[in-house]
Design a protein around this motif. Structure first.
Motif, PDB file in Angstrom:
ATOM      1  N   PRO A  15       0.826  -1.205   0.000  1.00 22.79           N
ATOM      2  CA  PRO A  15       0.000   0.000   0.000  1.00 22.79           C
ATOM      3  C   PRO A  15       0.860   1.253   0.000  1.00 22.79           C
ATOM      4  CG  PRO A  15      -0.025  -1.022   2.142  1.00 22.79           C
ATOM      5  CD  PRO A  15       0.710  -1.958   1.239  1.00 22.79           C
ATOM      6  N   ALA A  16       0.300   2.316  -0.563  1.00 21.06           N
ATOM      7  CA  ALA A  16       1.037   3.574  -0.652  1.00 21.06           C
ATOM      8  C   ALA A  16       1.360   4.132   0.722  1.00 21.06           C
ATOM      9  CB  ALA A  16       0.222   4.574  -1.453  1.00 21.06           C
ATOM     10  N   ALA A  17       0.376   4.108   1.604  1.00 17.57           N
ATOM     11  CA  ALA A  17       0.593   4.557   2.977  1.00 17.57           C
ATOM     12  C   ALA A  17       0.681   3.300   3.841  1.00 17.57           C
ATOM     13  CB  ALA A  17      -0.560   5.429   3.436  1.00 17.57           C
ATOM     14  N   HIS A  18       1.681   3.231   4.684  1.00 15.57           N
ATOM     15  CA  HIS A  18       2.010   1.942   5.286  1.00 15.57           C
ATOM     16  C   HIS A  18       0.942   1.300   6.151  1.00 15.57           C
ATOM     17  CE1 HIS A  18       5.799   3.965   4.236  1.00 15.57           C
ATOM     18  NE2 HIS A  18       6.210   2.750   3.930  1.00 15.57           N
ATOM     19  N   PRO A  19       0.588   1.930   7.289  1.00 18.18           N
ATOM     20  CA  PRO A  19      -0.001   1.072   8.316  1.00 18.18           C
ATOM     21  C   PRO A  19      -1.489   0.774   8.124  1.00 18.18           C
ATOM     22  CG  PRO A  19       0.576   3.269   9.176  1.00 18.18           C
ATOM     23  CD  PRO A  19       0.574   3.327   7.694  1.00 18.18           C
ATOM     24  N   TRP A  20      -1.868   0.370   6.965  1.00 16.22           N
ATOM     25  CA  TRP A  20      -3.223  -0.107   6.763  1.00 16.22           C
ATOM     26  C   TRP A  20      -3.342  -1.522   7.330  1.00 16.22           C
ATOM     27  CZ3 TRP A  20      -7.526   1.704   3.748  1.00 16.22           C
ATOM     28  CH2 TRP A  20      -7.362   2.993   3.205  1.00 16.22           C
ATOM     29  N   VAL A  21      -4.537  -1.827   7.866  1.00 12.76           N
ATOM     30  CA  VAL A  21      -4.851  -3.203   8.229  1.00 12.76           C
ATOM     31  C   VAL A  21      -5.706  -3.758   7.092  1.00 12.76           C
ATOM     32  CG1 VAL A  21      -6.101  -4.697   9.804  1.00 12.76           C
ATOM     33  CG2 VAL A  21      -4.800  -2.761  10.697  1.00 12.76           C
ATOM     34  N   ILE A  22      -5.185  -4.724   6.388  1.00 13.70           N
ATOM     35  CA  ILE A  22      -5.917  -5.272   5.244  1.00 13.70           C
ATOM     36  C   ILE A  22      -6.767  -6.455   5.687  1.00 13.70           C
ATOM     37  CG2 ILE A  22      -5.715  -6.234   2.922  1.00 13.70           C
ATOM     38  CD1 ILE A  22      -4.722  -3.341   3.207  1.00 13.70           C
ATOM     39  N   GLU A  23      -8.065  -6.386   5.368  1.00 16.70           N
ATOM     40  CA  GLU A  23      -8.981  -7.439   5.807  1.00 16.70           C
ATOM     41  C   GLU A  23      -9.512  -8.277   4.651  1.00 16.70           C
ATOM     42  OE1 GLU A  23     -10.861  -4.885   9.526  1.00 16.70           O
ATOM     43  OE2 GLU A  23     -11.851  -4.897   7.582  1.00 16.70           O
ATOM     44  N   ASP A  24      -9.486  -7.674   3.470  1.00 20.54           N
ATOM     45  CA  ASP A  24     -10.085  -8.376   2.339  1.00 20.54           C
ATOM     46  C   ASP A  24      -9.446  -7.890   1.050  1.00 20.54           C
ATOM     47  OD1 ASP A  24     -12.195 -10.104   1.188  1.00 20.54           O
ATOM     48  OD2 ASP A  24     -12.871  -8.226   0.288  1.00 20.54           O
ATOM     49  N   GLN A  25      -9.421  -8.736   0.069  1.00 21.90           N
ATOM     50  CA  GLN A  25      -8.976  -8.262  -1.230  1.00 21.90           C
ATOM     51  C   GLN A  25      -9.837  -8.868  -2.312  1.00 21.90           C
ATOM     52  OE1 GLN A  25      -4.854  -9.850  -1.230  1.00 21.90           O
ATOM     53  NE2 GLN A  25      -5.446 -10.829  -3.133  1.00 21.90           N
ATOM     54  N   SER A  26     -10.105  -8.135  -3.345  1.00 21.15           N
ATOM     55  CA  SER A  26     -10.868  -8.692  -4.450  1.00 21.15           C
ATOM     56  C   SER A  26     -10.376  -8.109  -5.759  1.00 21.15           C
ATOM     57  CB  SER A  26     -12.358  -8.415  -4.280  1.00 21.15           C
ATOM     58  OG  SER A  26     -12.613  -7.039  -4.448  1.00 21.15           O
ATOM     59  N   LEU A  27     -10.504  -8.915  -6.763  1.00 20.40           N
ATOM     60  CA  LEU A  27      -9.994  -8.593  -8.082  1.00 20.40           C
ATOM     61  C   LEU A  27     -11.188  -8.284  -8.966  1.00 20.40           C
ATOM     62  CD1 LEU A  27      -7.173  -8.755  -9.470  1.00 20.40           C
ATOM     63  CD2 LEU A  27      -7.749 -11.129 -10.021  1.00 20.40           C
ATOM     64  N   VAL A  28     -11.069  -7.236  -9.791  1.00 19.89           N
ATOM     65  CA  VAL A  28     -12.106  -6.951 -10.775  1.00 19.89           C
ATOM     66  C   VAL A  28     -11.451  -6.944 -12.152  1.00 19.89           C
ATOM     67  CG1 VAL A  28     -13.852  -5.336 -11.578  1.00 19.89           C
ATOM     68  CG2 VAL A  28     -13.402  -5.552  -9.131  1.00 19.89           C
ATOM     69  N   TRP A  29     -11.920  -7.853 -12.988  1.00 17.52           N
ATOM     70  CA  TRP A  29     -11.472  -7.835 -14.374  1.00 17.52           C
ATOM     71  C   TRP A  29     -12.485  -7.079 -15.196  1.00 17.52           C
ATOM     72  CZ3 TRP A  29     -10.021 -13.697 -15.224  1.00 17.52           C
ATOM     73  CH2 TRP A  29      -8.833 -13.966 -14.546  1.00 17.52           C
ATOM     74  N   GLN A  30     -12.003  -6.425 -16.253  1.00 18.30           N
ATOM     75  CA  GLN A  30     -12.955  -5.811 -17.172  1.00 18.30           C
ATOM     76  C   GLN A  30     -12.633  -6.217 -18.594  1.00 18.30           C
ATOM     77  OE1 GLN A  30     -14.946  -1.779 -16.745  1.00 18.30           O
ATOM     78  NE2 GLN A  30     -13.455  -1.368 -18.348  1.00 18.30           N
ATOM     79  N   GLY A  31     -13.664  -6.350 -19.399  1.00 16.72           N
ATOM     80  CA  GLY A  31     -13.454  -6.737 -20.779  1.00 16.72           C
ATOM     81  C   GLY A  31     -14.767  -6.832 -21.510  1.00 16.72           C
ATOM     82  N   LEU A  32     -14.857  -7.793 -22.410  1.00 13.44           N
ATOM     83  CA  LEU A  32     -16.087  -7.983 -23.168  1.00 13.44           C
ATOM     84  C   LEU A  32     -16.618  -9.384 -22.898  1.00 13.44           C
ATOM     85  CD1 LEU A  32     -15.272  -6.327 -26.622  1.00 13.44           C
ATOM     86  CD2 LEU A  32     -16.976  -5.569 -24.944  1.00 13.44           C
ATOM     87  N   CYS A  33     -17.905  -9.459 -22.571  1.00 17.54           N
ATOM     88  CA  CYS A  33     -18.522 -10.755 -22.312  1.00 17.54           C
ATOM     89  C   CYS A  33     -18.778 -11.461 -23.635  1.00 17.54           C
ATOM     90  CB  CYS A  33     -19.817 -10.575 -21.525  1.00 17.54           C
ATOM     91  SG  CYS A  33     -21.181  -9.920 -22.504  1.00 17.54           S
ATOM     92  N   PRO A  34     -19.095 -12.735 -23.594  1.00 16.05           N
ATOM     93  CA  PRO A  34     -19.318 -13.504 -24.823  1.00 16.05           C
ATOM     94  C   PRO A  34     -20.333 -12.838 -25.764  1.00 16.05           C
ATOM     95  CG  PRO A  34     -19.244 -14.966 -22.942  1.00 16.05           C
ATOM     96  CD  PRO A  34     -19.143 -13.569 -22.386  1.00 16.05           C
ATOM     97  N   VAL A  35     -21.395 -12.288 -25.207  1.00 23.84           N
ATOM     98  CA  VAL A  35     -22.450 -11.699 -26.043  1.00 23.84           C
ATOM     99  C   VAL A  35     -21.973 -10.434 -26.757  1.00 23.84           C
ATOM    100  CG1 VAL A  35     -24.752 -10.674 -26.034  1.00 23.84           C
ATOM    101  CG2 VAL A  35     -24.252 -12.648 -24.572  1.00 23.84           C
TER     102      VAL A  35
END
Lengths: 139, 139
Positions: A111-131
DNA sequence: TTTTTAACTAATAATCATTCTAATCTAGGA
DNA sequence: TCCTAGATTAGAATGATTATTAGTTAAAAA
Protein backbone atom coordinates in the motif's frame (compact mmCIF):
# COMPACT_ATOMS: atom_id res chain seq x y z
CA UNK A 1 1.22 24.90 -7.22
CA UNK A 2 1.68 27.25 -10.15
CA UNK A 3 -1.17 27.94 -12.54
CA UNK A 4 0.85 27.84 -15.71
CA UNK A 5 1.72 24.12 -15.70
CA UNK A 6 -1.91 23.03 -15.19
CA UNK A 7 -3.09 25.23 -18.02
CA UNK A 8 -0.44 23.79 -20.27
CA UNK A 9 -1.35 20.31 -19.07
CA UNK A 10 -4.93 20.94 -20.18
CA UNK A 11 -4.06 22.51 -23.53
CA UNK A 12 -1.63 19.72 -24.30
CA UNK A 13 -4.63 17.40 -24.15
CA UNK A 14 -6.79 19.57 -26.38
CA UNK A 15 -8.83 21.01 -23.54
CA UNK A 16 -9.54 24.71 -23.09
CA UNK A 17 -7.79 25.98 -19.98
CA UNK A 18 -10.55 27.69 -18.05
CA UNK A 19 -10.11 28.78 -14.42
CA UNK A 20 -12.75 26.25 -13.38
CA UNK A 21 -10.84 23.40 -15.00
CA UNK A 22 -7.64 24.48 -13.36
CA UNK A 23 -9.39 24.45 -9.99
CA UNK A 24 -10.78 20.96 -10.54
CA UNK A 25 -7.35 19.62 -11.47
CA UNK A 26 -5.89 21.35 -8.41
CA UNK A 27 -8.52 19.70 -6.24
CA UNK A 28 -7.63 16.34 -7.75
CA UNK A 29 -3.97 16.92 -6.89
CA UNK A 30 -4.83 18.19 -3.42
CA UNK A 31 -6.77 15.17 -2.16
CA UNK A 32 -6.49 11.42 -2.48
CA UNK A 33 -9.32 10.20 -4.70
CA UNK A 34 -11.77 13.00 -3.88
CA UNK A 35 -15.47 12.73 -4.58
CA UNK A 36 -17.48 15.44 -6.33
CA UNK A 37 -18.46 17.08 -3.07
CA UNK A 38 -14.83 17.44 -2.02
CA UNK A 39 -13.79 18.84 -5.38
CA UNK A 40 -16.70 21.27 -5.38
CA UNK A 41 -15.85 22.49 -1.88
CA UNK A 42 -12.22 23.07 -2.89
CA UNK A 43 -13.19 25.00 -6.02
CA UNK A 44 -16.01 27.02 -4.49
CA UNK A 45 -13.74 28.19 -1.68
CA UNK A 46 -11.52 29.73 -4.37
CA UNK A 47 -14.20 30.91 -6.80
CA UNK A 48 -17.54 31.54 -5.14
CA UNK A 49 -19.59 31.38 -8.35
CA UNK A 50 -18.39 27.88 -9.10
CA UNK A 51 -21.30 25.64 -10.01
CA UNK A 52 -21.69 22.00 -9.05
CA UNK A 53 -22.79 21.28 -12.61
CA UNK A 54 -19.45 22.61 -13.80
CA UNK A 55 -17.62 20.17 -11.58
CA UNK A 56 -19.56 17.33 -13.15
CA UNK A 57 -19.00 18.73 -16.65
CA UNK A 58 -15.28 19.21 -16.15
CA UNK A 59 -14.82 15.78 -14.61
CA UNK A 60 -16.60 14.20 -17.54
CA UNK A 61 -14.41 16.11 -20.01
CA UNK A 62 -11.31 15.03 -18.14
CA UNK A 63 -12.50 11.45 -18.15
CA UNK A 64 -13.26 11.55 -21.89
CA UNK A 65 -9.78 13.00 -22.48
CA UNK A 66 -8.21 10.18 -20.48
CA UNK A 67 -7.01 12.50 -17.72
CA UNK A 68 -8.90 10.96 -14.81
CA UNK A 69 -10.34 7.59 -13.95
CA UNK A 70 -13.56 7.05 -12.06
CA UNK A 71 -14.08 4.69 -9.12
CA UNK A 72 -17.46 3.57 -7.78
CA UNK A 73 -17.99 2.89 -4.09
CA UNK A 74 -21.18 2.96 -2.08
CA UNK A 75 -23.18 4.69 -4.80
CA UNK A 76 -20.66 7.53 -5.02
CA UNK A 77 -17.94 8.32 -7.49
CA UNK A 78 -14.32 9.03 -6.72
CA UNK A 79 -11.79 10.49 -9.13
CA UNK A 80 -8.14 9.70 -9.64
CA UNK A 81 -5.63 11.57 -11.80
CA UNK A 82 -3.73 8.35 -12.39
CA UNK A 83 -5.30 6.70 -15.40
CA UNK A 84 -2.99 3.73 -15.98
CA UNK A 85 -4.54 0.56 -14.62
CA UNK A 86 -3.66 0.31 -10.97
CA UNK A 87 -5.03 -0.89 -7.66
CA UNK A 88 -6.68 0.61 -4.59
CA UNK A 89 -7.07 0.20 -0.84
CA UNK A 90 -10.34 1.29 0.72
CA UNK A 91 -11.05 1.94 4.40
CA UNK A 92 -14.26 0.23 5.46
CA UNK A 93 -14.75 2.77 8.22
CA UNK A 94 -14.24 6.19 6.63
CA UNK A 95 -14.22 5.23 2.96
CA UNK A 96 -10.76 6.68 2.33
CA UNK A 97 -9.18 5.48 -0.90
CA UNK A 98 -5.46 5.18 -1.59
CA UNK A 99 -3.48 3.79 -4.46
CA UNK A 100 -1.62 0.53 -4.07
CA UNK A 101 1.81 0.85 -5.57
CA UNK A 102 3.43 -2.08 -7.28
CA UNK A 103 7.16 -2.18 -7.33
CA UNK A 104 8.07 -2.89 -10.96
CA UNK A 105 11.35 -4.57 -9.98
CA UNK A 106 10.42 -6.79 -7.10
CA UNK A 107 6.79 -7.18 -8.20
CA UNK A 108 6.01 -6.77 -4.56
CA UNK A 109 2.65 -5.23 -3.87
CA UNK A 110 2.38 -2.78 -1.02
CA UNK A 111 0.00 0.00 0.00
CA UNK A 112 1.04 3.57 -0.65
CA UNK A 113 0.59 4.56 2.98
CA UNK A 114 2.01 1.94 5.29
CA UNK A 115 0.00 1.07 8.32
CA UNK A 116 -3.22 -0.11 6.76
CA UNK A 117 -4.85 -3.20 8.23
CA UNK A 118 -5.92 -5.27 5.24
CA UNK A 119 -8.98 -7.44 5.81
CA UNK A 120 -10.08 -8.38 2.34
CA UNK A 121 -8.98 -8.26 -1.23
CA UNK A 122 -10.87 -8.69 -4.45
CA UNK A 123 -9.99 -8.59 -8.08
CA UNK A 124 -12.11 -6.95 -10.78
CA UNK A 125 -11.47 -7.84 -14.37
CA UNK A 126 -12.95 -5.81 -17.17
CA UNK A 127 -13.45 -6.74 -20.78
CA UNK A 128 -16.09 -7.98 -23.17
CA UNK A 129 -18.52 -10.75 -22.31
CA UNK A 130 -19.32 -13.50 -24.82
CA UNK A 131 -22.45 -11.70 -26.04
CA UNK A 132 -20.79 -8.33 -26.61
CA UNK A 133 -17.77 -9.53 -28.57
CA UNK A 134 -19.53 -9.09 -31.91
CA UNK A 135 -18.64 -5.60 -33.02
CA UNK A 136 -19.01 -3.33 -30.02
CA UNK A 137 -16.71 -0.66 -28.73
CA UNK A 138 -18.61 1.72 -26.48
CA UNK A 139 -18.88 1.42 -22.69
CA UNK B 1 -36.98 -24.40 -7.66
CA UNK B 2 -38.88 -25.65 -4.62
CA UNK B 3 -40.09 -23.20 -2.00
CA UNK B 4 -39.24 -25.24 1.01
CA UNK B 5 -35.43 -25.11 0.79
CA UNK B 6 -35.36 -21.30 0.44
CA UNK B 7 -37.63 -20.90 3.44
CA UNK B 8 -35.39 -23.16 5.46
CA UNK B 9 -32.36 -21.32 4.14
CA UNK B 10 -33.82 -18.06 5.47
CA UNK B 11 -34.88 -19.47 8.84
CA UNK B 12 -31.49 -21.10 9.32
CA UNK B 13 -30.07 -17.59 9.24
CA UNK B 14 -32.61 -16.20 11.71
CA UNK B 15 -34.73 -14.51 9.05
CA UNK B 16 -38.48 -14.77 8.81
CA UNK B 17 -39.50 -16.64 5.69
CA UNK B 18 -41.99 -14.37 3.99
CA UNK B 19 -43.13 -14.98 0.40
CA UNK B 20 -41.45 -11.69 -0.62
CA UNK B 21 -38.10 -12.81 0.75
CA UNK B 22 -38.38 -16.14 -1.00
CA UNK B 23 -39.00 -14.29 -4.28
CA UNK B 24 -35.97 -12.05 -3.79
CA UNK B 25 -33.73 -15.04 -3.07
CA UNK B 26 -35.17 -16.80 -6.13
CA UNK B 27 -34.37 -13.74 -8.24
CA UNK B 28 -30.82 -13.75 -6.90
CA UNK B 29 -30.45 -17.40 -7.90
CA UNK B 30 -32.07 -16.78 -11.28
CA UNK B 31 -29.73 -14.05 -12.56
CA UNK B 32 -26.03 -13.36 -12.35
CA UNK B 33 -25.49 -10.37 -10.06
CA UNK B 34 -28.86 -8.71 -10.67
CA UNK B 35 -29.54 -5.10 -9.82
CA UNK B 36 -32.59 -3.96 -7.86
CA UNK B 37 -34.60 -3.34 -11.01
CA UNK B 38 -34.05 -6.89 -12.23
CA UNK B 39 -34.96 -8.39 -8.87
CA UNK B 40 -38.06 -6.21 -8.65
CA UNK B 41 -39.19 -7.24 -12.15
CA UNK B 42 -38.72 -10.91 -11.28
CA UNK B 43 -40.67 -10.64 -8.04
CA UNK B 44 -43.45 -8.42 -9.34
CA UNK B 45 -44.11 -10.81 -12.23
CA UNK B 46 -44.87 -13.47 -9.62
CA UNK B 47 -46.58 -11.33 -7.00
CA UNK B 48 -48.15 -8.21 -8.45
CA UNK B 49 -48.40 -6.36 -5.13
CA UNK B 50 -44.64 -6.57 -4.60
CA UNK B 51 -43.24 -3.17 -3.69
CA UNK B 52 -39.89 -1.77 -4.73
CA UNK B 53 -39.37 -0.63 -1.15
CA UNK B 54 -39.76 -4.23 -0.04
CA UNK B 55 -37.01 -5.30 -2.42
CA UNK B 56 -34.70 -2.72 -0.85
CA UNK B 57 -35.75 -3.74 2.65
CA UNK B 58 -35.26 -7.43 1.98
CA UNK B 59 -31.89 -6.92 0.29
CA UNK B 60 -30.69 -4.89 3.23
CA UNK B 61 -31.85 -7.58 5.66
CA UNK B 62 -30.07 -10.21 3.61
CA UNK B 63 -26.94 -8.10 3.53
CA UNK B 64 -27.04 -7.53 7.29
CA UNK B 65 -27.46 -11.28 7.80
CA UNK B 66 -24.44 -11.96 5.60
CA UNK B 67 -26.50 -13.67 2.92
CA UNK B 68 -25.66 -11.34 0.04
CA UNK B 69 -22.80 -9.04 -0.86
CA UNK B 70 -23.22 -5.73 -2.64
CA UNK B 71 -21.18 -4.55 -5.62
CA UNK B 72 -20.99 -0.95 -6.87
CA UNK B 73 -20.64 -0.17 -10.56
CA UNK B 74 -21.58 3.01 -12.38
CA UNK B 75 -23.62 4.37 -9.51
CA UNK B 76 -25.74 1.25 -9.34
CA UNK B 77 -25.73 -1.69 -6.97
CA UNK B 78 -25.57 -5.34 -7.86
CA UNK B 79 -26.24 -8.24 -5.53
CA UNK B 80 -24.48 -11.56 -5.20
CA UNK B 81 -25.55 -14.56 -3.09
CA UNK B 82 -21.91 -15.57 -2.67
CA UNK B 83 -20.59 -13.71 0.35
CA UNK B 84 -17.15 -15.24 0.74
CA UNK B 85 -14.49 -12.92 -0.68
CA UNK B 86 -14.23 -13.57 -4.38
CA UNK B 87 -13.56 -11.83 -7.67
CA UNK B 88 -15.56 -10.51 -10.60
CA UNK B 89 -15.46 -9.91 -14.35
CA UNK B 90 -17.41 -6.99 -15.72
CA UNK B 91 -18.37 -6.36 -19.36
CA UNK B 92 -17.54 -2.79 -20.35
CA UNK B 93 -20.27 -2.89 -23.00
CA UNK B 94 -23.38 -4.27 -21.30
CA UNK B 95 -22.28 -4.16 -17.66
CA UNK B 96 -22.77 -7.89 -17.12
CA UNK B 97 -21.07 -9.21 -14.00
CA UNK B 98 -19.83 -12.74 -13.45
CA UNK B 99 -17.86 -14.40 -10.72
CA UNK B 100 -14.26 -15.38 -11.30
CA UNK B 101 -13.65 -18.85 -9.92
CA UNK B 102 -10.33 -19.73 -8.39
CA UNK B 103 -9.31 -23.32 -8.44
CA UNK B 104 -8.22 -24.05 -4.84
CA UNK B 105 -5.79 -26.77 -5.94
CA UNK B 106 -4.03 -25.27 -8.89
CA UNK B 107 -4.49 -21.68 -7.73
CA UNK B 108 -5.26 -20.98 -11.35
CA UNK B 109 -7.63 -18.10 -11.88
CA UNK B 110 -10.23 -18.41 -14.59
CA UNK B 111 -13.56 -16.77 -15.39
CA UNK B 112 -16.71 -18.68 -14.63
CA UNK B 113 -17.92 -18.36 -18.20
CA UNK B 114 -15.11 -18.99 -20.66
CA UNK B 115 -14.97 -16.76 -23.67
CA UNK B 116 -14.54 -13.37 -22.05
CA UNK B 117 -12.04 -10.98 -23.58
CA UNK B 118 -10.16 -9.51 -20.64
CA UNK B 119 -8.85 -5.98 -21.17
CA UNK B 120 -8.03 -4.77 -17.70
CA UNK B 121 -7.69 -5.99 -14.17
CA UNK B 122 -7.59 -4.17 -10.89
CA UNK B 123 -7.29 -5.16 -7.30
CA UNK B 124 -9.25 -3.62 -4.45
CA UNK B 125 -8.11 -4.16 -0.91
CA UNK B 126 -10.33 -3.34 2.00
CA UNK B 127 -9.40 -2.75 5.59
CA UNK B 128 -8.78 0.00 8.06
CA UNK B 129 -6.75 3.08 7.24
CA UNK B 130 -4.19 4.47 9.72
CA UNK B 131 -6.68 6.98 11.13
CA UNK B 132 -9.50 4.52 11.69
CA UNK B 133 -7.51 1.83 13.51
CA UNK B 134 -8.20 3.32 16.93
CA UNK B 135 -11.30 1.53 18.12
CA UNK B 136 -13.70 1.41 15.23
CA UNK B 137 -15.75 -1.46 13.96
CA UNK B 138 -18.64 -0.18 11.89
CA UNK B 139 -18.68 0.24 8.10
C1' DT C 1 -55.20 -23.72 18.80
C1' DT C 2 -55.53 -19.01 20.10
C1' DT C 3 -53.34 -15.00 21.55
C1' DT C 4 -49.75 -11.80 21.67
C1' DT C 5 -46.15 -9.27 19.93
C1' DA C 6 -42.34 -8.01 17.44
C1' DA C 7 -41.15 -7.91 12.95
C1' DC C 8 -42.49 -7.14 8.23
C1' DT C 9 -44.82 -5.01 4.17
C1' DA C 10 -46.22 -1.43 1.13
C1' DA C 11 -47.63 3.17 -0.28
C1' DT C 12 -45.95 7.53 -0.09
C1' DA C 13 -42.90 11.08 0.76
C1' DA C 14 -38.22 12.57 1.22
C1' DT C 15 -33.36 12.61 0.09
C1' DC C 16 -29.18 12.38 -2.33
C1' DA C 17 -26.20 12.12 -6.33
C1' DT C 18 -26.24 13.11 -10.91
C1' DT C 19 -27.92 14.90 -15.42
C1' DC C 20 -30.39 18.17 -18.20
C1' DT C 21 -31.82 22.81 -19.87
C1' DA C 22 -31.56 27.24 -21.45
C1' DA C 23 -29.50 31.57 -20.98
C1' DT C 24 -25.17 33.86 -20.65
C1' DC C 25 -20.25 34.16 -20.98
C1' DT C 26 -15.35 33.35 -22.54
C1' DA C 27 -10.94 31.27 -24.43
C1' DG C 28 -8.45 31.23 -28.13
C1' DG C 29 -8.10 31.61 -33.06
C1' DA C 30 -8.82 34.81 -37.12
C1' DT D 1 -10.08 43.38 -31.37
C1' DC D 2 -13.85 40.45 -32.88
C1' DC D 3 -16.10 36.15 -33.49
C1' DT D 4 -17.90 31.86 -32.25
C1' DA D 5 -17.71 27.12 -30.70
C1' DG D 6 -17.51 25.64 -26.61
C1' DA D 7 -17.92 26.46 -21.49
C1' DT D 8 -20.26 28.08 -17.35
C1' DT D 9 -24.17 28.94 -14.49
C1' DA D 10 -28.48 28.38 -11.74
C1' DG D 11 -32.06 25.87 -11.28
C1' DA D 12 -35.11 22.24 -12.63
C1' DA D 13 -35.52 17.36 -13.59
C1' DT D 14 -34.32 12.59 -13.07
C1' DG D 15 -33.35 8.25 -11.03
C1' DA D 16 -31.74 5.44 -7.37
C1' DT D 17 -32.14 4.83 -2.65
C1' DT D 18 -33.84 5.72 2.13
C1' DA D 19 -37.26 7.13 5.58
C1' DT D 20 -41.97 7.27 7.40
C1' DT D 21 -45.99 5.31 8.88
C1' DA D 22 -50.07 2.74 9.17
C1' DG D 23 -51.63 -1.62 8.50
C1' DT D 24 -50.43 -6.75 8.20
C1' DT D 25 -48.40 -11.16 9.32
C1' DA D 26 -45.10 -14.80 11.01
C1' DA D 27 -43.63 -16.93 14.81
C1' DA D 28 -43.42 -17.47 19.83
C1' DA D 29 -46.05 -17.94 24.10
C1' DA D 30 -50.01 -19.44 26.50
Amino acid sequence: MLDRPIEEFLRDRGLRATPQRVLVVEALMDASHPDVETIFAYAQARQSTMSLATVYNVLDKLRAAGVVMVLDFHGRRYYDLRVESHDHVRCRNCGRLDDILRDPNTRLIRPAAHPWVIEDQSLVWQGLCPVCQNGYSHA
